[in-house]
Design an enzyme around this catalytic site. Structure first.
Site, PDB file in Angstrom:
ATOM      1  N   SER A 136      70.195  17.834  22.904  1.00  0.00           N
ATOM      2  CA  SER A 136      71.092  18.951  23.167  1.00  0.00           C
ATOM      3  C   SER A 136      71.265  19.093  24.681  1.00  0.00           C
ATOM      4  CB  SER A 136      70.464  20.221  22.574  1.00  0.00           C
ATOM      5  OG  SER A 136      71.197  21.350  22.952  1.00  0.00           O
ATOM      6  N   LYS A 162      74.629  16.498  21.580  1.00  0.00           N
ATOM      7  CA  LYS A 162      75.161  17.846  21.303  1.00  0.00           C
ATOM      8  C   LYS A 162      75.476  18.485  22.645  1.00  0.00           C
ATOM      9  CE  LYS A 162      72.796  22.097  19.976  1.00  0.00           C
ATOM     10  NZ  LYS A 162      71.920  22.693  18.964  1.00  0.00           N
ATOM     11  N   LYS A 164      76.827  21.846  24.673  1.00  0.00           N
ATOM     12  CA  LYS A 164      77.055  23.291  24.587  1.00  0.00           C
ATOM     13  C   LYS A 164      78.458  23.588  25.092  1.00  0.00           C
ATOM     14  CE  LYS A 164      72.996  24.730  23.255  1.00  0.00           C
ATOM     15  NZ  LYS A 164      72.786  25.559  22.084  1.00  0.00           N
ATOM     16  N   ASP A 189      78.064  22.883  20.315  1.00  0.00           N
ATOM     17  CA  ASP A 189      77.392  24.128  19.896  1.00  0.00           C
ATOM     18  C   ASP A 189      77.911  25.271  20.761  1.00  0.00           C
ATOM     19  OD1 ASP A 189      75.727  26.146  19.056  1.00  0.00           O
ATOM     20  OD2 ASP A 189      73.856  25.201  19.696  1.00  0.00           O
ATOM     21  N   GLU A 214      78.898  23.825  15.912  1.00  0.00           N
ATOM     22  CA  GLU A 214      77.781  24.682  15.522  1.00  0.00           C
ATOM     23  C   GLU A 214      78.042  26.120  15.962  1.00  0.00           C
ATOM     24  OE1 GLU A 214      74.101  23.105  17.038  1.00  0.00           O
ATOM     25  OE2 GLU A 214      72.951  24.876  16.492  1.00  0.00           O
ATOM     26  N   ASP A 239      73.909  28.070  12.541  1.00  0.00           N
ATOM     27  CA  ASP A 239      72.585  28.162  13.165  1.00  0.00           C
ATOM     28  C   ASP A 239      72.168  29.636  13.101  1.00  0.00           C
ATOM     29  OD1 ASP A 239      70.468  28.441  14.962  1.00  0.00           O
ATOM     30  OD2 ASP A 239      71.372  27.347  16.603  1.00  0.00           O
ATOM     31  N   LYS A 263      66.099  25.987  11.620  1.00  0.00           N
ATOM     32  CA  LYS A 263      65.079  26.225  12.648  1.00  0.00           C
ATOM     33  C   LYS A 263      63.937  26.964  11.958  1.00  0.00           C
ATOM     34  CE  LYS A 263      67.998  26.306  16.759  1.00  0.00           C
ATOM     35  NZ  LYS A 263      68.678  27.120  17.777  1.00  0.00           N
ATOM     36  N   GLY A 291      66.341  22.899  17.649  1.00  0.00           N
ATOM     37  CA  GLY A 291      65.239  23.049  18.608  1.00  0.00           C
ATOM     38  C   GLY A 291      65.334  24.376  19.335  1.00  0.00           C
TER      39      GLY A 291
HETATM   40  O1  LIG Z   1      66.413  20.846  22.770  1.00  0.00           O
HETATM   41  C1  LIG Z   1      66.276  21.872  22.103  1.00  0.00           C
HETATM   42  O2  LIG Z   1      65.169  22.362  21.851  1.00  0.00           O
HETATM   43  C2  LIG Z   1      67.517  22.516  21.573  1.00  0.00           C
HETATM   44  C3  LIG Z   1      68.149  23.347  22.583  1.00  0.00           C
HETATM   45  C4  LIG Z   1      69.276  24.152  22.009  1.00  0.00           C
HETATM   46  O3  LIG Z   1      70.303  23.606  21.748  1.00  0.00           O
HETATM   47  C5  LIG Z   1      69.097  25.546  21.834  1.00  0.00           C
HETATM   48  C6  LIG Z   1      67.991  26.157  22.282  1.00  0.00           C
HETATM   49  C7  LIG Z   1      67.892  27.542  22.308  1.00  0.00           C
HETATM   50  C8  LIG Z   1      68.916  28.321  21.972  1.00  0.00           C
HETATM   51  C9  LIG Z   1      70.185  27.744  21.790  1.00  0.00           C
HETATM   52  O4  LIG Z   1      70.857  27.672  22.968  1.00  0.00           O
HETATM   53  C10 LIG Z   1      70.067  26.369  21.205  1.00  0.00           C
HETATM   54  C11 LIG Z   1      70.742  26.260  19.934  1.00  0.00           C
HETATM   55  O5  LIG Z   1      71.517  27.145  19.655  1.00  0.00           O
HETATM   56  O6  LIG Z   1      70.557  25.348  19.128  1.00  0.00           O
HETATM   57 MG   LIG Z   2      72.613  26.296  18.052  1.00  0.00          MG
END
Ligand SMILES: O=C(O)CCC(=O)C1=CC=C[C@@H](O)[C@@H]1C(=O)O
Ligand SMILES: [Mg+2]
Length: 368
Positions: A136, A162, A164, A189, A214, A239, A263, A291
Protein backbone atom coordinates in the site's frame (compact mmCIF):
# COMPACT_ATOMS: atom_id res chain seq x y z
CA UNK A 1 -7.47 -23.00 29.05
CA UNK A 2 -7.38 -20.10 31.48
CA UNK A 3 -5.54 -16.77 31.36
CA UNK A 4 -3.75 -16.13 34.63
CA UNK A 5 -1.83 -12.97 33.75
CA UNK A 6 -2.02 -10.22 31.14
CA UNK A 7 0.53 -7.46 30.49
CA UNK A 8 -0.27 -4.34 28.49
CA UNK A 9 2.54 -2.32 26.97
CA UNK A 10 2.23 1.05 25.31
CA UNK A 11 4.86 1.25 22.56
CA UNK A 12 6.00 4.13 20.42
CA UNK A 13 7.85 3.33 17.19
CA UNK A 14 8.91 5.67 14.43
CA UNK A 15 8.20 4.56 10.89
CA UNK A 16 10.86 5.00 8.22
CA UNK A 17 8.72 7.55 6.39
CA UNK A 18 5.38 9.30 6.97
CA UNK A 19 2.29 7.48 5.67
CA UNK A 20 -0.27 9.81 4.08
CA UNK A 21 -3.89 9.01 3.29
CA UNK A 22 -6.94 11.13 2.46
CA UNK A 23 -7.52 11.60 6.22
CA UNK A 24 -4.06 12.61 7.34
CA UNK A 25 -0.39 11.85 7.67
CA UNK A 26 1.61 10.21 10.44
CA UNK A 27 5.04 8.78 11.15
CA UNK A 28 5.08 7.94 14.86
CA UNK A 29 3.11 4.82 15.62
CA UNK A 30 1.83 4.45 19.17
CA UNK A 31 0.07 1.22 19.94
CA UNK A 32 -0.58 -1.46 22.55
CA UNK A 33 1.05 -4.86 22.74
CA UNK A 34 -0.67 -7.46 24.87
CA UNK A 35 1.12 -10.43 26.41
CA UNK A 36 -1.05 -13.12 28.01
CA UNK A 37 -0.07 -16.16 30.06
CA UNK A 38 -2.16 -19.29 30.64
CA UNK A 39 -2.22 -21.66 33.62
CA UNK A 40 0.47 -23.85 31.98
CA UNK A 41 2.82 -20.91 31.41
CA UNK A 42 2.21 -20.60 27.64
CA UNK A 43 2.56 -17.05 26.37
CA UNK A 44 0.39 -15.48 23.66
CA UNK A 45 0.69 -12.12 21.93
CA UNK A 46 -1.77 -9.62 20.52
CA UNK A 47 -1.48 -6.12 19.04
CA UNK A 48 -4.01 -3.31 19.05
CA UNK A 49 -4.20 -1.77 15.60
CA UNK A 50 -5.95 1.40 16.81
CA UNK A 51 -4.09 4.59 15.94
CA UNK A 52 -3.36 7.52 18.27
CA UNK A 53 -6.07 9.63 16.59
CA UNK A 54 -9.62 8.46 15.76
CA UNK A 55 -9.44 9.18 12.04
CA UNK A 56 -9.60 5.68 10.56
CA UNK A 57 -12.29 4.66 13.04
CA UNK A 58 -13.50 5.86 16.44
CA UNK A 59 -10.97 3.85 18.47
CA UNK A 60 -7.53 4.99 19.68
CA UNK A 61 -4.84 3.13 21.55
CA UNK A 62 -5.95 5.02 24.68
CA UNK A 63 -9.60 3.96 24.35
CA UNK A 64 -8.32 0.43 23.76
CA UNK A 65 -6.24 0.57 26.95
CA UNK A 66 -9.31 1.72 28.88
CA UNK A 67 -11.51 -1.03 27.42
CA UNK A 68 -8.91 -3.69 28.04
CA UNK A 69 -8.09 -2.60 31.57
CA UNK A 70 -11.62 -1.88 32.80
CA UNK A 71 -13.74 -4.44 30.94
CA UNK A 72 -12.12 -6.98 28.64
CA UNK A 73 -9.23 -8.28 30.76
CA UNK A 74 -11.47 -8.60 33.86
CA UNK A 75 -14.06 -10.46 31.74
CA UNK A 76 -11.47 -13.02 30.64
CA UNK A 77 -8.93 -13.36 33.43
CA UNK A 78 -9.17 -16.72 35.24
CA UNK A 79 -12.22 -17.80 33.18
CA UNK A 80 -12.03 -21.38 31.91
CA UNK A 81 -12.56 -21.59 28.13
CA UNK A 82 -12.25 -24.46 25.67
CA UNK A 83 -11.78 -22.49 22.47
CA UNK A 84 -10.94 -18.88 21.41
CA UNK A 85 -14.36 -18.68 19.72
CA UNK A 86 -15.78 -18.30 23.23
CA UNK A 87 -13.96 -15.00 23.80
CA UNK A 88 -16.40 -12.96 21.72
CA UNK A 89 -19.30 -14.41 23.77
CA UNK A 90 -17.61 -13.23 26.98
CA UNK A 91 -17.31 -9.76 25.44
CA UNK A 92 -20.83 -9.65 24.02
CA UNK A 93 -22.08 -7.33 26.78
CA UNK A 94 -19.75 -4.64 25.46
CA UNK A 95 -20.63 -2.90 22.23
CA UNK A 96 -18.15 -2.29 19.40
CA UNK A 97 -14.58 -1.43 20.53
CA UNK A 98 -13.57 -4.14 18.07
CA UNK A 99 -9.88 -3.30 17.99
CA UNK A 100 -9.67 -3.55 21.78
CA UNK A 101 -11.45 -6.92 21.72
CA UNK A 102 -9.25 -8.21 18.94
CA UNK A 103 -6.07 -7.34 20.88
CA UNK A 104 -6.74 -9.87 23.61
CA UNK A 105 -8.59 -12.38 21.42
CA UNK A 106 -5.50 -12.60 19.19
CA UNK A 107 -3.34 -13.52 22.18
CA UNK A 108 -5.83 -16.23 23.18
CA UNK A 109 -5.67 -17.70 19.66
CA UNK A 110 -1.85 -17.67 19.84
CA UNK A 111 -1.93 -19.59 23.15
CA UNK A 112 -4.58 -21.98 21.80
CA UNK A 113 -2.27 -22.90 18.90
CA UNK A 114 0.82 -23.17 21.14
CA UNK A 115 -0.99 -25.52 23.54
CA UNK A 116 -1.50 -27.93 20.64
CA UNK A 117 1.98 -27.41 19.17
CA UNK A 118 0.55 -26.17 15.87
CA UNK A 119 0.87 -22.90 13.98
CA UNK A 120 -1.76 -20.19 14.32
CA UNK A 121 -2.41 -20.65 10.59
CA UNK A 122 -3.18 -24.34 11.17
CA UNK A 123 -5.34 -23.55 14.21
CA UNK A 124 -7.41 -21.24 11.99
CA UNK A 125 -7.72 -23.92 9.31
CA UNK A 126 -5.25 -22.38 6.86
CA UNK A 127 -3.53 -24.81 4.53
CA UNK A 128 -1.26 -22.64 2.41
CA UNK A 129 2.43 -22.56 3.26
CA UNK A 130 3.00 -19.20 1.58
CA UNK A 131 0.87 -16.15 0.88
CA UNK A 132 0.91 -13.59 -1.93
CA UNK A 133 1.35 -10.01 -0.85
CA UNK A 134 0.89 -6.56 -2.27
CA UNK A 135 1.85 -3.17 -0.94
CA UNK A 136 0.00 0.00 0.00
CA UNK A 137 1.53 3.31 -1.08
CA UNK A 138 0.49 6.54 0.62
CA UNK A 139 -0.14 9.85 -1.10
CA UNK A 140 3.19 11.34 -2.25
CA UNK A 141 4.47 14.89 -2.75
CA UNK A 142 4.85 14.39 -6.48
CA UNK A 143 3.75 11.90 -9.12
CA UNK A 144 7.40 11.19 -9.84
CA UNK A 145 7.95 10.16 -6.20
CA UNK A 146 5.04 7.76 -6.58
CA UNK A 147 6.45 6.34 -9.82
CA UNK A 148 9.80 5.67 -8.17
CA UNK A 149 8.16 3.82 -5.29
CA UNK A 150 6.08 1.71 -7.66
CA UNK A 151 9.19 0.93 -9.70
CA UNK A 152 10.98 -0.18 -6.53
CA UNK A 153 8.14 -2.32 -5.16
CA UNK A 154 7.49 -3.95 -8.54
CA UNK A 155 11.17 -4.88 -8.72
CA UNK A 156 10.98 -6.27 -5.16
CA UNK A 157 8.27 -8.62 -6.44
CA UNK A 158 5.14 -7.28 -4.69
CA UNK A 159 2.10 -8.81 -6.40
CA UNK A 160 -0.08 -5.71 -6.54
CA UNK A 161 0.20 -1.97 -5.95
CA UNK A 162 -2.41 -0.10 -3.93
CA UNK A 163 -2.38 3.65 -4.33
CA UNK A 164 -4.09 5.99 -1.93
CA UNK A 165 -6.32 8.54 -3.66
CA UNK A 166 -8.23 11.66 -2.67
CA UNK A 167 -9.84 14.53 -4.63
CA UNK A 168 -7.02 16.24 -6.50
CA UNK A 169 -4.83 13.08 -6.40
CA UNK A 170 -6.86 10.52 -8.32
CA UNK A 171 -7.81 10.19 -12.00
CA UNK A 172 -4.83 12.05 -13.45
CA UNK A 173 -2.39 10.30 -11.17
CA UNK A 174 -3.82 6.84 -11.96
CA UNK A 175 -3.75 7.69 -15.68
CA UNK A 176 -0.04 8.50 -15.49
CA UNK A 177 0.67 5.35 -13.48
CA UNK A 178 -1.18 3.24 -16.06
CA UNK A 179 0.72 4.85 -18.92
CA UNK A 180 4.03 4.01 -17.26
CA UNK A 181 2.97 0.58 -15.89
CA UNK A 182 0.26 -0.72 -18.25
CA UNK A 183 0.15 -4.25 -16.86
CA UNK A 184 0.74 -4.16 -13.12
CA UNK A 185 -2.10 -5.31 -10.84
CA UNK A 186 -3.26 -1.95 -9.53
CA UNK A 187 -5.95 -0.69 -7.17
CA UNK A 188 -6.92 2.55 -5.43
CA UNK A 189 -7.97 3.21 -1.82
CA UNK A 190 -9.94 6.40 -1.11
CA UNK A 191 -10.53 6.02 2.64
CA UNK A 192 -13.99 7.58 2.28
CA UNK A 193 -12.84 10.74 0.53
CA UNK A 194 -15.81 10.94 -1.89
CA UNK A 195 -19.60 11.27 -1.90
CA UNK A 196 -22.18 9.82 -4.23
CA UNK A 197 -22.35 13.19 -5.99
CA UNK A 198 -18.79 12.43 -7.22
CA UNK A 199 -20.10 9.45 -9.20
CA UNK A 200 -19.26 10.84 -12.66
CA UNK A 201 -15.76 11.67 -11.52
CA UNK A 202 -15.24 8.22 -10.00
CA UNK A 203 -16.57 6.47 -13.11
CA UNK A 204 -13.58 7.83 -15.02
CA UNK A 205 -11.50 5.28 -13.11
CA UNK A 206 -13.24 2.52 -15.06
CA UNK A 207 -10.91 3.01 -18.00
CA UNK A 208 -7.78 1.97 -16.07
CA UNK A 209 -8.48 -1.71 -15.45
CA UNK A 210 -8.18 -1.40 -11.68
CA UNK A 211 -8.56 -4.56 -9.60
CA UNK A 212 -10.89 -2.56 -7.34
CA UNK A 213 -11.58 0.77 -5.70
CA UNK A 214 -11.49 0.53 -1.91
CA UNK A 215 -13.94 2.41 0.33
CA UNK A 216 -14.66 5.38 -1.96
CA UNK A 217 -17.68 6.64 0.04
CA UNK A 218 -18.51 7.32 3.70
CA UNK A 219 -16.93 5.11 6.34
CA UNK A 220 -20.32 3.99 7.70
CA UNK A 221 -22.13 3.61 4.38
CA UNK A 222 -23.37 0.59 2.47
CA UNK A 223 -26.37 2.16 0.72
CA UNK A 224 -24.60 4.71 -1.48
CA UNK A 225 -21.84 2.21 -2.21
CA UNK A 226 -24.54 -0.08 -3.67
CA UNK A 227 -25.70 2.75 -5.95
CA UNK A 228 -22.12 3.44 -6.97
CA UNK A 229 -21.34 -0.23 -7.62
CA UNK A 230 -24.37 -0.48 -9.94
CA UNK A 231 -22.91 2.32 -12.06
CA UNK A 232 -19.23 1.44 -11.92
CA UNK A 233 -17.49 -1.34 -13.80
CA UNK A 234 -14.57 -1.34 -11.36
CA UNK A 235 -15.31 -3.63 -8.41
CA UNK A 236 -15.94 -1.78 -5.15
CA UNK A 237 -14.15 -3.20 -2.10
CA UNK A 238 -15.35 -2.29 1.40
CA UNK A 239 -12.90 -1.66 4.25
CA UNK A 240 -14.11 0.84 6.91
CA UNK A 241 -17.82 -0.09 6.52
CA UNK A 242 -17.38 -3.74 7.53
CA UNK A 243 -17.24 -4.49 11.28
CA UNK A 244 -18.85 -7.92 11.42
CA UNK A 245 -20.31 -10.87 9.59
CA UNK A 246 -23.68 -9.10 9.78
CA UNK A 247 -22.29 -6.01 8.02
CA UNK A 248 -20.84 -8.34 5.39
CA UNK A 249 -24.18 -10.08 4.83
CA UNK A 250 -26.01 -6.78 4.47
CA UNK A 251 -23.41 -5.27 2.14
CA UNK A 252 -23.47 -8.33 -0.11
CA UNK A 253 -27.27 -8.51 -0.11
CA UNK A 254 -27.43 -4.84 -1.12
CA UNK A 255 -24.72 -5.24 -3.74
CA UNK A 256 -22.54 -2.60 -2.07
CA UNK A 257 -19.28 -4.31 -3.08
CA UNK A 258 -17.78 -7.27 -4.92
CA UNK A 259 -14.72 -7.68 -2.69
CA UNK A 260 -14.14 -7.46 1.07
CA UNK A 261 -11.01 -6.24 2.84
CA UNK A 262 -10.78 -8.17 6.10
CA UNK A 263 -8.90 -6.42 8.90
CA UNK A 264 -8.77 -8.57 12.02
CA UNK A 265 -8.90 -5.60 14.39
CA UNK A 266 -11.76 -3.83 12.63
CA UNK A 267 -14.01 -6.92 12.86
CA UNK A 268 -13.20 -7.71 16.50
CA UNK A 269 -10.79 -10.60 16.12
CA UNK A 270 -9.77 -13.76 14.31
CA UNK A 271 -12.99 -15.67 15.03
CA UNK A 272 -15.15 -13.02 13.31
CA UNK A 273 -12.57 -12.59 10.53
CA UNK A 274 -12.77 -16.31 9.82
CA UNK A 275 -16.59 -16.22 9.79
CA UNK A 276 -16.53 -13.39 7.24
CA UNK A 277 -13.99 -15.31 5.19
CA UNK A 278 -16.17 -18.46 5.19
CA UNK A 279 -19.34 -16.54 4.36
CA UNK A 280 -17.67 -14.80 1.41
CA UNK A 281 -16.13 -18.03 0.18
CA UNK A 282 -19.55 -19.70 -0.04
CA UNK A 283 -20.70 -16.82 -2.21
CA UNK A 284 -17.62 -16.53 -4.45
CA UNK A 285 -16.73 -13.13 -3.03
CA UNK A 286 -12.93 -12.82 -2.88
CA UNK A 287 -11.34 -11.36 0.25
CA UNK A 288 -7.91 -10.02 1.13
CA UNK A 289 -6.20 -9.01 4.33
CA UNK A 290 -5.82 -5.30 4.99
CA UNK A 291 -3.00 -3.74 6.99
CA UNK A 292 -2.86 -1.14 9.75
CA UNK A 293 0.87 -0.40 9.66
CA UNK A 294 1.35 -3.10 12.26
CA UNK A 295 4.45 -4.06 14.16
CA UNK A 296 5.61 -7.65 13.79
CA UNK A 297 3.03 -9.06 16.20
CA UNK A 298 0.01 -7.75 14.29
CA UNK A 299 1.76 -8.61 11.04
CA UNK A 300 2.16 -12.23 12.23
CA UNK A 301 -1.59 -12.50 12.87
CA UNK A 302 -2.29 -11.12 9.39
CA UNK A 303 0.06 -13.65 7.83
CA UNK A 304 -1.70 -16.51 9.65
CA UNK A 305 -5.28 -15.59 8.63
CA UNK A 306 -4.20 -15.00 5.02
CA UNK A 307 -3.45 -18.75 4.68
CA UNK A 308 -7.21 -19.43 4.51
CA UNK A 309 -8.39 -20.44 1.04
CA UNK A 310 -10.53 -17.47 0.07
CA UNK A 311 -7.76 -14.89 0.61
CA UNK A 312 -7.47 -14.98 -3.15
CA UNK A 313 -6.24 -11.43 -3.68
CA UNK A 314 -2.84 -10.22 -2.43
CA UNK A 315 -3.12 -8.36 0.88
CA UNK A 316 -1.38 -5.33 2.40
CA UNK A 317 0.93 -7.33 4.69
CA UNK A 318 4.29 -6.13 3.43
CA UNK A 319 7.60 -7.17 4.96
CA UNK A 320 8.72 -5.70 8.32
CA UNK A 321 11.34 -3.56 6.60
CA UNK A 322 8.61 -1.68 4.68
CA UNK A 323 7.93 0.41 7.81
CA UNK A 324 10.52 -0.44 10.45
CA UNK A 325 14.28 -0.02 10.77
CA UNK A 326 14.03 -2.84 13.26
CA UNK A 327 10.88 -4.83 13.96
CA UNK A 328 10.04 -6.31 17.38
CA UNK A 329 10.03 -9.95 16.25
CA UNK A 330 12.65 -12.45 15.14
CA UNK A 331 12.87 -13.38 12.42
CA UNK A 332 11.29 -10.32 10.84
CA UNK A 333 8.53 -10.80 8.25
CA UNK A 334 10.34 -11.12 4.94
CA UNK A 335 8.87 -10.91 1.45
CA UNK A 336 10.52 -13.08 -1.21
CA UNK A 337 9.45 -12.34 -4.73
CA UNK A 338 5.99 -11.26 -3.51
CA UNK A 339 5.51 -14.19 -1.11
CA UNK A 340 5.68 -14.53 2.66
CA UNK A 341 6.47 -18.08 3.76
CA UNK A 342 4.50 -19.20 6.80
CA UNK A 343 6.75 -19.78 9.82
CA UNK A 344 6.67 -23.31 11.23
CA UNK A 345 7.01 -22.59 14.94
CA UNK A 346 3.82 -23.05 17.01
CA UNK A 347 1.46 -20.09 17.45
CA UNK A 348 2.22 -16.87 15.61
CA UNK A 349 5.56 -18.41 14.63
CA UNK A 350 7.72 -15.33 15.19
CA UNK A 351 9.49 -14.67 18.50
CA UNK A 352 8.97 -11.33 20.23
CA UNK A 353 12.33 -9.61 20.64
CA UNK A 354 12.08 -8.51 24.27
CA UNK A 355 15.11 -6.19 24.11
CA UNK A 356 13.63 -4.23 21.23
CA UNK A 357 10.16 -4.24 22.78
CA UNK A 358 11.67 -2.76 25.94
CA UNK A 359 13.43 -0.09 23.94
CA UNK A 360 10.10 1.14 22.50
CA UNK A 361 7.96 0.70 25.62
CA UNK A 362 6.59 3.92 27.12
CA UNK A 363 4.39 2.35 29.79
CA UNK A 364 3.66 -1.14 31.04
CA UNK A 365 1.08 -2.65 33.39
CA UNK A 366 0.40 -6.21 34.58
CA UNK A 367 -2.98 -7.68 35.53
CA UNK A 368 -3.46 -10.94 37.42
O1 LIG B 1 0.65 -1.38 4.83
C1 LIG B 1 -0.35 -1.38 5.55
O2 LIG B 1 -0.33 -1.80 6.72
C2 LIG B 1 -1.62 -0.86 4.96
C3 LIG B 1 -1.67 0.59 5.02
C4 LIG B 1 -3.02 1.10 4.62
O3 LIG B 1 -3.33 1.09 3.47
C5 LIG B 1 -3.87 1.64 5.62
C6 LIG B 1 -3.44 1.79 6.88
C7 LIG B 1 -4.18 2.49 7.82
C8 LIG B 1 -5.30 3.12 7.49
C9 LIG B 1 -5.64 3.26 6.13
O4 LIG B 1 -5.07 4.37 5.60
C10 LIG B 1 -5.20 2.05 5.35
C11 LIG B 1 -6.31 1.38 4.72
O5 LIG B 1 -7.35 2.00 4.65
O6 LIG B 1 -6.26 0.24 4.27
MG1 LIG C 1 -8.44 0.89 3.22
Amino acid sequence: MRLTEVTLRHLKMRMKAPFTTSFGSFQDKEFILLEAKDEQGNIGWGESVAFDTPWYNEETFKTNWHMLEDYLIPALLNKEIEHPDEVSALFSAYRKNNMAKSTVEGAVWDIFAKRQGITLAEALGGKNDKIEVGISIGIQETVEDLMQLIERYVSEGYKRMKIKIKPGWDVDVIRQVRERFPNIPLMADANSAYRLTDIDHLKQLDEFNLMMIEQPLASDDIVDHAKLQREMKTPVCLDESIHSLEDTRKALELGSCKIINIKIGRVGGLTEAKKIHDYCMERDIPVWCGGMLESGIGRAHNVAITTLDNFILPGDTAGSSRYWEKDIITPEVVVNDGYIYIPEEPGIGYKPDMETIKQFTVNEKRYC
